[in-house]
Motif scaffolding. Structure first.
Motif, PDB file in Angstrom:
ATOM      1  N   ASP A 395     -17.335  30.127  -2.310  1.00  0.00           N
ATOM      2  CA  ASP A 395     -17.474  31.531  -1.883  1.00  0.00           C
ATOM      3  C   ASP A 395     -16.207  32.062  -1.214  1.00  0.00           C
ATOM      4  N   LYS A 467     -20.805  44.322  -1.934  1.00  0.00           N
ATOM      5  CA  LYS A 467     -20.207  43.398  -2.900  1.00  0.00           C
ATOM      6  C   LYS A 467     -20.506  43.809  -4.330  1.00  0.00           C
ATOM      7  N   TYR A 480     -16.764  39.007   2.078  1.00  0.00           N
ATOM      8  CA  TYR A 480     -16.342  37.611   2.119  1.00  0.00           C
ATOM      9  C   TYR A 480     -16.027  37.146   3.547  1.00  0.00           C
ATOM     10  N   SER A 484     -18.736  34.700   5.515  1.00  0.00           N
ATOM     11  CA  SER A 484     -18.248  33.352   5.839  1.00  0.00           C
ATOM     12  C   SER A 484     -18.256  33.125   7.347  1.00  0.00           C
TER      13      SER A 484
END
Length: 501
Positions: A395, A467, A480, A484
């Motif tokens: 990812d 996204k 992202y 994360s």
């Protein structure tokens, strides 16, 4: 006595111009003659300004230099307090595989003779004896992919433009290097501008384009100056001409203009906003004509591919990530700078061994790869090989290969907020998920920071919408770093509630 002092922006910011004046003044005081060559940076930013003195044993490095260190360059060099030894023997240099950056820091950037003496123009000469289809096939076989974003295969893009119908075609170089922790484009243009010119000329031959543009950001005055001078020199030497000519265009520095369609709008004198696709720029790009839009490093990698052959370039790397990648190491590190190597090194080796860990000496908490829209990788993922598919599988994304290292004192909730705020500020406003989603994202992160953890599911849903619904990378990749941070550092989000209580 011959010396090299970088004209690279990083070196100039650290006093390189003043050093040149001091060297010349000291030489005059001693009645000596010196030749000072302004080269590009070797990429060892922690040693800038790095002065190199030509000696019988090679080019000897001295750095980081100050004005007080200048007189010692005219005495016994072995006793100089900043002596580093032969530059090529330094561990940072010996460990690299320099293909694209082979000449950067080595040559006089504006000497076409120096460029040719170090292998320059060999790729263009070979390309002139090939058909467009053969050139495209060579680039395709090399495995070269875009070095500025999603890693799209360069050969496929060139083939599309080459086969497209149209009375005029263009090669556009995206030099709008706006990601944090990225400086490879700038270093290449300042240190080896003819390499980019050669790569664009080869692309012109392959695609049937007779005109090229380099879209540069205004924040790079040295790169602009060097590139404009290099184009004039190349034109006078008939490297550029009726068959293929090019211009340097300067943008105002909007982040979104790093996206290819926004860049094309700006290049046409329009507002820099994203265009809906289709049509693709390869079919209807600049002024509605078929256009190749490639990053600086992508185009600058073409000369070595054409000179040494696709098989030579393809021999480096892993999986579908072939060739080399210029790593741009920044943030809280001991050794920040540019390090070119083949794809495949693990993230841990890059940040622990090459970058030397944190400058503060504290443990590494995370590394953001791919600029402000890249994912944060914790030490538990440091075994990830540096490759496009390998990072996507975790990812993440490689993007322009900029790495920002932070230590354990950094709050990842704050980093998530920064990503959303960055998107809100830089959005062109074309699409709702980016324009509105980023603003709502900042508000949602602020709710979490005040202790409202019930807002975390809202943040997850919002990221999913951005996204899938954004037209360009700005809104599409902002989730992202946010996700994360939330996935790998949940304690930082939970601490906000504890602090609020």
């Amino acid at each position: 006595m011959k010396l090299y002092v970088p004209l690279d922006s990083a070196a100039v910011a650290l006093g390189a111009d003043a050093l040149v004046g001091a060297i010349e003044a000291e030489a005059a005081r001693r009645g000596m003659t010196v030749e000072v060559v302004r080269n590009g940076s070797r990429g060892m930013v922690w040693l800038e300004p790095l002065v190199e003195v030509v000696a019988s044993e090679g080019r000897l490095g001295f750095g980081p230099m100050t004005l007080a260190d200048v007189p010692g360059l005219f005495d016994d060099l072995a006793l100089h307090p900043k002596a580093l030894g032969p530059v090529e023997d330094l561990p940072w240099m010996k460990g690299q595989t320099r293909l694209t950056f082979a000449r950067v820091g080595v040559i006089d950037p504006l000497s076409l003779a120096d460029y040719r003496a170090h292998g320059g123009m060999a790729g263009l000469e070979r390309a002139k004896g090939m058909t467009p289809a053969q050139i495209v096939a060579e680039v395709t076989e090399s495995g070269l992919r875009g070095r500025g974003g999603a890693g799209f295969p360069t050969g496929i893009k060139w083939k599309t433009v080459s086969e497209a119908a149209g009375p005029q075609k263009y090669i556009v170089c995206n030099a709008d290097e706006g990601d944090s922790a990225t400086f490879a484009d700038r270093m290449l243009m300042e240190g080896d501008p003819f390499c980019l010119i050669e790569g664009m000329a080869i692309a012109g031959l392959a695609c049937g384009a007779t005109k090229g543009y380099v879209y540069l950001r205004s924040e790079y005055p040295v790169a602009i100056q060097v590139m404009e001078a290099a184009v004039r020199i190349a034109r006078e030497a008939e490297v550029l001409g009726p068959q293929f000519d090019m211009e340097i265009r300067v943008g105002a520095g909007a982040y979104v203009c790093g996206e290819e369609t926004s860049l094309l709008n700006s290049l046409e004198g329009k507002r820099g906003v994203v265009r809906a696709k289709p049509p693709l720029p390869a079919l209807q790009g600049f002024l509605g004509h078929p256009t190749v839009v490639n990053n600086v490093i992508s185009l600058a990698s073409v000369p070595v591919i054409m000179a040494k052959g696709a098989a030579h370039y393809k021999d480096f790397g892993l999986g579908r990530s072939r060739g080399t990648i210029p790593l741009q190491i920044a943030g809280n590190v001991r050794f920040g700078g540019l390090y070119e190597c083949a794809f495949g090194l693990t993230l841990g080796k890059i940040v622990n061994d090459i970058a030397g860990g944190t400058a503060t000496g504290r443990p590494i908490k995370a590394v953001q790869v791919g600029g402000p829209l890249g994912a944060w990788f914790p030490p538990s993922l440091f075994d990830t090989p540096f490759g496009y598919e390998e990072f996507a599988g975790k990812d993440g994304l490689i993007g322009h290969a900029g790495l920002t290292v932070v230590d354990d004192s950094v709050d990842m909730l704050g980093m998530a907020r920064f990503a959303m705020e960055f998107c809100a500020i830089e959005s062109c406003g074309k699409c709702t998920p980016c324009r509105v989603g980023a603003v709502r994202g900042v508000e949602t992160v602020d709710r979490i920071a005040r202790g409202d953890t019930s807002a975390i599911p809202l943040l997850v849903d919002l990221c999913s919408t951005m996204k899938s619904g954004s037209l360009c990378a700005l809104g599409g990749f902002t989730p992202y770093p946010v996700m994360s941070a939330l996935t790998h550092f949940p304690d930082d989000f939970a601490r906000a509630k504890e602090a609020a209580e």
